[in-house]
Design a protein around this motif. Structure first.
Motif, mmCIF file in Angstrom:
data_model
loop_
_atom_site.group_PDB
_atom_site.id
_atom_site.type_symbol
_atom_site.label_atom_id
_atom_site.label_comp_id
_atom_site.label_asym_id
_atom_site.label_seq_id
_atom_site.Cartn_x
_atom_site.Cartn_y
_atom_site.Cartn_z
ATOM 1 N N TRP A 105 0.832 -1.213 0.000
ATOM 2 C CA TRP A 105 0.000 0.000 0.000
ATOM 3 C C TRP A 105 0.857 1.251 0.000
ATOM 4 O O TRP A 105 1.855 1.354 0.713
ATOM 5 C CB TRP A 105 -0.918 0.021 1.223
ATOM 6 C CG TRP A 105 -1.774 1.257 1.261
ATOM 7 C CD1 TRP A 105 -2.958 1.464 0.623
ATOM 8 C CD2 TRP A 105 -1.489 2.484 1.973
ATOM 9 N NE1 TRP A 105 -3.435 2.737 0.876
ATOM 10 C CE2 TRP A 105 -2.552 3.380 1.705
ATOM 11 C CE3 TRP A 105 -0.440 2.901 2.792
ATOM 12 C CZ2 TRP A 105 -2.601 4.659 2.239
ATOM 13 C CZ3 TRP A 105 -0.483 4.195 3.313
ATOM 14 C CH2 TRP A 105 -1.553 5.057 3.043
ATOM 15 N N LEU A 106 0.459 2.218 -0.828
ATOM 16 C CA LEU A 106 1.093 3.534 -0.859
ATOM 17 C C LEU A 106 0.006 4.608 -0.858
ATOM 18 O O LEU A 106 -1.107 4.369 -1.340
ATOM 19 C CB LEU A 106 1.968 3.683 -2.106
ATOM 20 C CG LEU A 106 3.225 2.810 -2.160
ATOM 21 C CD1 LEU A 106 3.896 2.922 -3.517
ATOM 22 C CD2 LEU A 106 4.191 3.164 -1.048
ATOM 23 N N PRO A 107 0.289 5.778 -0.315
ATOM 24 C CA PRO A 107 -0.734 6.833 -0.264
ATOM 25 C C PRO A 107 -1.144 7.292 -1.651
ATOM 26 O O PRO A 107 -0.342 7.286 -2.584
ATOM 27 C CB PRO A 107 -0.037 7.963 0.508
ATOM 28 C CG PRO A 107 1.421 7.699 0.317
ATOM 29 C CD PRO A 107 1.561 6.215 0.268
ATOM 30 N N ARG A 108 -2.373 7.678 -1.773
ATOM 31 C CA ARG A 108 -2.941 8.118 -3.050
ATOM 32 C C ARG A 108 -3.862 9.318 -2.802
ATOM 33 O O ARG A 108 -4.591 9.362 -1.816
ATOM 34 C CB ARG A 108 -3.734 6.959 -3.657
ATOM 35 C CG ARG A 108 -4.462 7.273 -4.946
ATOM 36 C CD ARG A 108 -5.292 6.087 -5.404
ATOM 37 N NE ARG A 108 -4.450 4.950 -5.729
ATOM 38 C CZ ARG A 108 -3.894 4.751 -6.927
ATOM 39 N NH1 ARG A 108 -4.084 5.638 -7.882
ATOM 40 N NH2 ARG A 108 -3.163 3.687 -7.151
ATOM 41 N N ALA A 109 -3.790 10.307 -3.703
ATOM 42 C CA ALA A 109 -4.690 11.458 -3.619
ATOM 43 C C ALA A 109 -6.090 11.032 -4.070
ATOM 44 O O ALA A 109 -6.223 10.139 -4.911
ATOM 45 C CB ALA A 109 -4.164 12.594 -4.478
ATOM 46 N N PRO A 110 -7.130 11.639 -3.527
ATOM 47 C CA PRO A 110 -7.087 12.688 -2.506
ATOM 48 C C PRO A 110 -6.952 12.110 -1.101
ATOM 49 O O PRO A 110 -7.185 10.912 -0.884
ATOM 50 C CB PRO A 110 -8.449 13.374 -2.694
ATOM 51 C CG PRO A 110 -9.366 12.257 -3.118
ATOM 52 C CD PRO A 110 -8.516 11.351 -3.983
ATOM 53 N N ALA A 111 -6.583 12.975 -0.157
ATOM 54 C CA ALA A 111 -6.480 12.548 1.232
ATOM 55 C C ALA A 111 -7.851 12.154 1.770
ATOM 56 O O ALA A 111 -8.873 12.706 1.356
ATOM 57 C CB ALA A 111 -5.896 13.680 2.084
ATOM 58 N N LYS A 112 -7.860 11.198 2.696
ATOM 59 C CA LYS A 112 -9.124 10.780 3.319
ATOM 60 C C LYS A 112 -9.702 11.908 4.151
ATOM 61 O O LYS A 112 -10.912 12.137 4.157
ATOM 62 C CB LYS A 112 -8.884 9.546 4.190
ATOM 63 C CG LYS A 112 -10.134 9.030 4.884
ATOM 64 C CD LYS A 112 -9.840 7.808 5.742
ATOM 65 C CE LYS A 112 -11.107 7.307 6.427
ATOM 66 N NZ LYS A 112 -10.822 6.123 7.302
ATOM 67 N N HIS A 113 -8.824 12.600 4.876
ATOM 68 C CA HIS A 113 -9.261 13.741 5.693
ATOM 69 C C HIS A 113 -8.293 14.902 5.532
ATOM 70 O O HIS A 113 -7.077 14.697 5.454
ATOM 71 C CB HIS A 113 -9.323 13.375 7.186
ATOM 72 C CG HIS A 113 -10.330 12.321 7.530
ATOM 73 N ND1 HIS A 113 -11.685 12.479 7.312
ATOM 74 C CD2 HIS A 113 -10.171 11.087 8.069
ATOM 75 C CE1 HIS A 113 -12.313 11.382 7.713
ATOM 76 N NE2 HIS A 113 -11.421 10.529 8.174
ATOM 77 N N VAL A 114 -8.828 16.107 5.483
ATOM 78 C CA VAL A 114 -8.037 17.325 5.567
ATOM 79 C C VAL A 114 -8.443 18.003 6.868
ATOM 80 O O VAL A 114 -9.589 18.433 7.028
ATOM 81 C CB VAL A 114 -8.292 18.260 4.365
ATOM 82 C CG1 VAL A 114 -7.458 19.526 4.509
ATOM 83 C CG2 VAL A 114 -7.971 17.551 3.057
ATOM 84 N N LEU A 115 -7.497 18.066 7.807
ATOM 85 C CA LEU A 115 -7.798 18.551 9.154
ATOM 86 C C LEU A 115 -7.384 20.015 9.257
ATOM 87 O O LEU A 115 -6.208 20.350 9.150
ATOM 88 C CB LEU A 115 -7.057 17.705 10.191
ATOM 89 C CG LEU A 115 -7.221 16.180 10.053
ATOM 90 C CD1 LEU A 115 -6.421 15.440 11.109
ATOM 91 C CD2 LEU A 115 -8.699 15.787 10.137
#
Length: 452
Positions: A105-115
């Motif tokens: 697994w690698l991160p992918r856009a968009p983010a799940k949450h923008v805090l």
């Protein structure tokens, strides 16, 4: 002489000529307009003053429209190239397993949450080892506590009087604590079990405290800090006493990282060096020379990465997983990431970022190294492909990406006082427990959570 190709039908030609004549008229280029009319063999009836108003501004609008479309095409071509590169780098096996195998697994856009809640640049993020809690420290002098699964702000912790430069969770297993450090020269301990009450303030550094980390151990009794005063300090959590001061750097120490078993410390800073220390004796073990600018970040490789890094190093077999300081990675303002062995031998330089490297994190399964940079991207480097960049999350933030942390794996019961760190295998274990969640912070004042 070849005959020019006519791409326009007669009506379209007339429309273009009228728009050009209207542009010349509006720009005060009457002689140029007259010359064009003569070349075209048309008189005033072709474009009279009343009709000219209809064509005024048409050429400018068409031109700016073409530029906008050209920019959009270039952006789409860049995106297509990135996706094609990612596809070319993937093997048939990884393509079929990536969605179900946490080790790929690698991160992918968009983010799940923008805090969003901070009012200035974010300098650090840290995950709670047990709960779905994320802490962030900011130039706005506050620490924010978030529920990263829900994407909600839980509380704001106040106490520092200047920028909060780093945060970390750790300490005794029975009572996890939060630690923070600041430009106000202090380190503060907070109790998550008592509404994040400030239970201790540690003083002793003579300048900004850049980084702070709990030193892993069964009892969790020590933490280490790095400062602009050119020293590392080791502190006793229970009393707040400084039990060791480590000197050797000749400039601001920007980062410090303990090994997963707490035996070793790694520090990096403005003197363009990274240094390895024995945590118990403060003895200097190695210096890593090669960067051409400030070294912003340093990290130990987990044993799960040893097989891949051993191949890059040209070793016939990887070091034993019981060893905790075989390979390291460093990131610098010279825009490069360097991979080293523990003796200070440079193994590989990873080039790709267009600005300062700000933070690094190894994938718990050991196959990848992730980096964030002031170029606003997250880059994923595949250690099984000689450190090739196989994925770039463009515009991960709208400003400098300043920090990065990988969420710890769901905890397992520990026995005989041995702590299990995310991605570290004990003898006999066949799989690595990976939580597919990372958090990044930025000068755009947002924390982003990327999750599967």
């Amino acid at each position: 002489m070849s005959t020019p190709v006519n791409y326009l039908i007669p009506r379209q030609k007339d429309e273009l000529h009228k728009a050009i004549l209207a542009y010349f008229s509006a720009s005060g280029l009457s002689n140029t307009g007259a010359a064009l009319r003569e070349e075209l063999g048309v008189g005033d009836e072709f474009l009279d003053q009343n009709t000219m108003k209809k064509y005024e501004g048409v050429l400018e609008k068409k031109w700016t429209g073409v530029l906008r479309l050209q920019k959009k095409i270039m952006e789409l071509e860049s995106r297509l190239s990135s996706l094609q590169s990612e596809l070319d780098s993937a093997t048939p096996t990884s393509l079929t397993r990536r969605n179900i195998d946490p080790s790929s697994w690698l991160p992918r856009a968009p983010a799940k949450h923008v805090l969003t809640s901070h009012r200035n640049s974010i300098n650090s993020v840290a995950f709670h080892p047990i709960f779905s809690v994320l802490a962030s420290g900011s130039d706005d002098t506050t620490i924010k506590i978030w529920d990263w699964e829900l994407g909600e702000l839980e509380r704001t912790v106040k106490g520092h009087t200047k920028a909060v430069l780093d945060v970390d969770f750790g300490g005794p297993k029975a009572g996890v604590l939060l630690v923070s450090c600041s430009s106000d020269l202090t380190i503060k301990l907070w109790d998550p079990n008592n509404e994040y009450k400030n239970i201790r303030t540690l003083t002793g550094h003579d300048h900004s405290v850049s980084a702070v980390r709990f030193i892993p151990s069964a009892a969790g009794e020590y933490l280490v800090s790095a400062s602009r005063d050119k020293t590392l300090r080791v502190w006793e959590v229970a009393t707040g006493y400084c039990v060791k001061t480590i000197t050797g750097h000749s400039d601001w120490i920007r980062d410090v990282a303990p090994s997963h078993d707490g035996r070793w410390l790694l520090s990096a800073g403005g003197d363009q060096t990274t240094r390895l220390w024995d945590a118990s004796t403060a003895e200097h073990k190695a210096t890593f020379l090669g960067h051409e600018h400030v070294v912003n970040c340093c990290v130990f490789a987990p044993p799960s990465a040893y097989p891949h890094l051993a191949t890059i190093a040209g070793l016939k077999k990887p070091p034993p997983a019981t060893s905790s300081s075989e390979f390291i990675a460093t990131g610098s303002r010279d825009k490069t990431i360097k991979l080293w062995d523990a003796r200070g031998t440079l193994l590989k330089t990873l080039v790709g970022h267009d600005n300062w490297i700000r933070a690094l994190a190894f994938h718990p399964a050991g196959k990848y190294l992730l980096s964030v940079s002031d170029d606003k991207t997250i880059r994923c480097w595949d250690l099984t492909q000689d450190g090739r960049c196989v994925k770039t999350v463009d515009e991960a933030h709208s400003h400098f990406a300043t920090c990065l942390r990988w969420a710890p794996a769901p905890t397992k019961e520990q026995t005989n006082g041995e702590a299990k760190t995310n991605g570290i295998l004990k003898a006999g274990e066949k799989t690595i427990n990976v939580r597919c969640v990372i958090a990044t912070g930025s000068a755009d004042m947002n924390v982003r959570v990327f999750a599967s």
